[in-house]
Design a protein around this motif. Structure first.
Motif, mmCIF file in Angstrom:
data_model
loop_
_atom_site.group_PDB
_atom_site.id
_atom_site.type_symbol
_atom_site.label_atom_id
_atom_site.label_comp_id
_atom_site.label_asym_id
_atom_site.label_seq_id
_atom_site.Cartn_x
_atom_site.Cartn_y
_atom_site.Cartn_z
ATOM 1 N N ARG A 124 -5.243 7.132 4.966
ATOM 2 C CA ARG A 124 -6.072 6.673 3.854
ATOM 3 C C ARG A 124 -5.876 5.180 3.584
ATOM 4 N NH1 ARG A 124 -4.583 10.003 -1.091
ATOM 5 N NH2 ARG A 124 -5.246 11.699 0.277
ATOM 6 N N LEU A 125 -4.715 4.654 3.912
ATOM 7 C CA LEU A 125 -4.423 3.243 3.656
ATOM 8 C C LEU A 125 -5.309 2.304 4.464
ATOM 9 C CD1 LEU A 125 -0.498 3.282 3.554
ATOM 10 C CD2 LEU A 125 -2.123 3.634 1.674
ATOM 11 N N THR A 126 -5.893 2.804 5.568
ATOM 12 C CA THR A 126 -6.702 1.913 6.413
ATOM 13 C C THR A 126 -7.919 1.373 5.667
ATOM 14 O OG1 THR A 126 -7.944 3.798 7.304
ATOM 15 C CG2 THR A 126 -5.982 3.111 8.510
ATOM 16 N N ALA A 147 2.038 5.186 0.031
ATOM 17 C CA ALA A 147 1.675 6.523 0.510
ATOM 18 C C ALA A 147 2.942 7.330 0.733
ATOM 19 C CB ALA A 147 0.874 6.442 1.806
ATOM 20 N N LYS A 169 -7.288 -2.157 4.329
ATOM 21 C CA LYS A 169 -6.801 -3.181 5.257
ATOM 22 C C LYS A 169 -7.928 -3.954 5.926
ATOM 23 C CE LYS A 169 -2.625 -0.525 6.325
ATOM 24 N NZ LYS A 169 -1.793 0.103 7.376
ATOM 25 N N THR A 180 -1.152 -7.156 3.852
ATOM 26 C CA THR A 180 -0.570 -6.033 3.125
ATOM 27 C C THR A 180 0.600 -5.442 3.915
ATOM 28 O OG1 THR A 180 -2.024 -4.387 4.136
ATOM 29 C CG2 THR A 180 -2.816 -5.479 2.130
ATOM 30 N N GLU A 198 -2.257 10.811 4.019
ATOM 31 C CA GLU A 198 -2.131 9.718 3.058
ATOM 32 C C GLU A 198 -1.941 8.376 3.749
ATOM 33 O OE1 GLU A 198 0.681 10.527 -0.015
ATOM 34 O OE2 GLU A 198 -0.128 12.525 -0.427
ATOM 35 N N LEU A 203 0.860 -1.178 0.000
ATOM 36 C CA LEU A 203 0.000 0.000 0.000
ATOM 37 C C LEU A 203 0.896 1.227 0.000
ATOM 38 C CD1 LEU A 203 -2.603 -1.108 2.708
ATOM 39 C CD2 LEU A 203 -2.730 -1.417 0.228
ATOM 40 N N ASP A 213 2.728 -1.607 4.288
ATOM 41 C CA ASP A 213 2.761 -0.200 3.924
ATOM 42 C C ASP A 213 4.101 0.130 3.273
ATOM 43 O OD1 ASP A 213 0.346 -0.119 5.138
ATOM 44 O OD2 ASP A 213 0.927 1.222 6.778
#
Length: 464
Positions: free
Chosen positions: A258-260, A249, A263, A270, A255, A247, A272
């Protein structure tokens, strides 16, 4: 009825002018009396600092300071709110079936601003013209099929004052479903009106419109970020679960937060990938060491703003240079179709996939028929908005016929897409509350029907 002046037609070969004239005529024939613009002695206010709220003393909507009301909008440019969850709820208890249903369309055409058609029609107005043109084609088919639905149109003129008058109109107050309007403040006002009067309000344009208080009568048909993330991760889980997933960012809290959204699928693991390199070309970034998985590697880039296009372009260029012979897939978001500076060779090399709630299906059984009807009616070819307007009104009409207003929020999701979109309406609940009552009534409803598109031969095609 919305009156239309006897315009002197200055076409000069511009077919969009023909479309504009013809649609104004259809509005005049389909609406009730023209809504007046009330006069006021109060000083002008800045609408960006105000919101429209219902005033029970006057029976109208008034502008008040934004910080005086508990209304919030989650935009795709910000994702700081607590996650929201969806479930199969049953919020509206009483069935509502009738012999006849009325739909009111609130469309911001600003017809009074074009008295002689000497002003250039801007791109946003063209968008609404095509959307409404598609709806008019759908309305004709609804009538021919004998569906128990009447469609009425109001020109909101992007004006709070005009909207206040429209909301007083007896014809609108009889409506079972209200579609629109466009602007944020007007949506807030109509959503409140719908909740108070138990009328379904459908917002077909702005994505991720969120309400702080429960409103089981509000439907957002454009899937927000969480629904796009869900579609991407479900597709990966079904088709590509053996691959390593990163993921992506840049190193800033917005940002990274936002990845949550990506998940939540517990079937996938995943990692980060936080980019600290601030150079335009990402010269200090090495991605080659991440590509050692024999099954291939996936990079998910949740970027959608035009201001992020340079970073997306630089990342694709860098990944293309570093990947060698390794198998790589990059996932992005619907807005990438509007990015003009992404290198097609890189996109093909990296097997770019995007989520998308809209994609005109030229293989659909009614595609040619709709296109021909639209051209014959308005002397111009339909754009994607025309197909979306057609899909929405046809879905509303068939759903109302099958099960009344309840079918819009509790009906079975459509197994098929229409000409350009599909509908799988799901309730959205608060997830940051410990009160059991917070999961009994939804904040609102949101469309979860999202396609996955793959970039092949210089264009996107449907992967699922």
């Amino acid at each position: 009825m919305t009156s239309v002046r006897n315009h002197r037609q200055r076409l000069n070969g511009n077919s969009i002018i023909v479309l504009f004239l013809l649609l104004l005529t259809t509005i005049a024939c389909s609406t009730t009396k023209k809504t007046g613009k009330p006069t006021t002695n109060t000083p002008p206010v800045r609408t960006e600092d105000k919101v429209s709220v219902y005033d029970p003393a006057t029976g109208t909507y008034i502008l008040v300071p934004r910080d005086a009301v508990k209304v919030d909008t989650i935009k795709w440019t910000e994702d700081k709110s607590a996650p929201i969850v969806t479930d199969k709820g049953d919020p509206i208890d009483s069935p509502d079936t009738k012999d006849k249903y009325e739909i009111s369309l609130l469309v911001p055409l600003n017809s009074e601003n074009y008295p002689d058609l000497e002003t250039q029609i801007d791109s946003r107005l063209s968008r609404f013209l095509h959307y409404y043109g598609g709806m008019r084609i759908a309305a004709e088919e609804i009538e021919k099929q004998g569906l128990p639905v009447t469609v009425r149109t109001f020109d909101t003129e992007i004006s709070v004052a005009t909207l206040n008058e429209i909301l007083k109109d007896p014809a609108l107050r009889r409506s079972d479903v209200i579609v629109g309007p466009y602007d944020k403040e007007n949506i807030e006002a109509v959503a409140s009106f719908g909740a108070l009067n138990e009328k379904i309000v459908v917002s077909p344009w702005l994505p991720a419109f969120n309400l702080d208080s429960e409103n089981p009568y509000f439907i957002q048909t454009v899937p927000g970020l969480s629904k796009n993330a869900e579609a991407i991760m479900d597709y990966i889980a079904d088709e590509l679960s053996d691959r390593k997933i990163y993921l992506v960012a840049r190193n800033n809290p917005t940002e990274i937060q936002r990845l949550t959204s990506f998940k939540k699928n517990t079937a996938l693991r995943t990692e980060d990938l936080i980019i600290d390199d601030t150079s335009i070309e990402l010269a200090k970034t090495n991605l080659g060491f991440l590509l050692d998985d024999r099954e291939g590697t996936i990079f998910i880039m949740p970027y959608y703003a035009k201001t992020d296009e340079q970073f997306v372009s630089s990342f694709l260029r860098k990944l293309h240079a570093d990947k060698g012979t390794h198998d790589v897939i990059v996932f992005g978001l619907p807005q990438w179709t509007g990015f003009s500076n992404l290198n097609p060779n890189y996109m093909e090399s990296l097997s770019v996939h995007i989520s998308s709630p809209t994609h005109v299906n030229t293989d659909h059984s009614t595609y040619r028929s709709f296109r021909d009807k639209f051209y014959r009616a308005y002397f111009t070819m339909p754009d994607s908005q025309a197909y979306l307007g057609y899909d929405l009104l046809m879905w509303l009409a068939h759903s109302l016929e099958e099960g009344g207003k309840d079918a819009l929020t509790k009906g079975k999701p459509s197994g098929e897409f229409g000409l350009a979109s599909g509908f799988d309406i799901k309730p959205v609940y608060k997830s940051d509350s410990n009160r059991p009552s917070d999961i009994k009534k939804p904040l609102y409803y949101e469309n979860a029907k999202v396609r996955i598109l793959k970039y092949v031969n210089q264009d996107f095609e449907v992967a699922r």
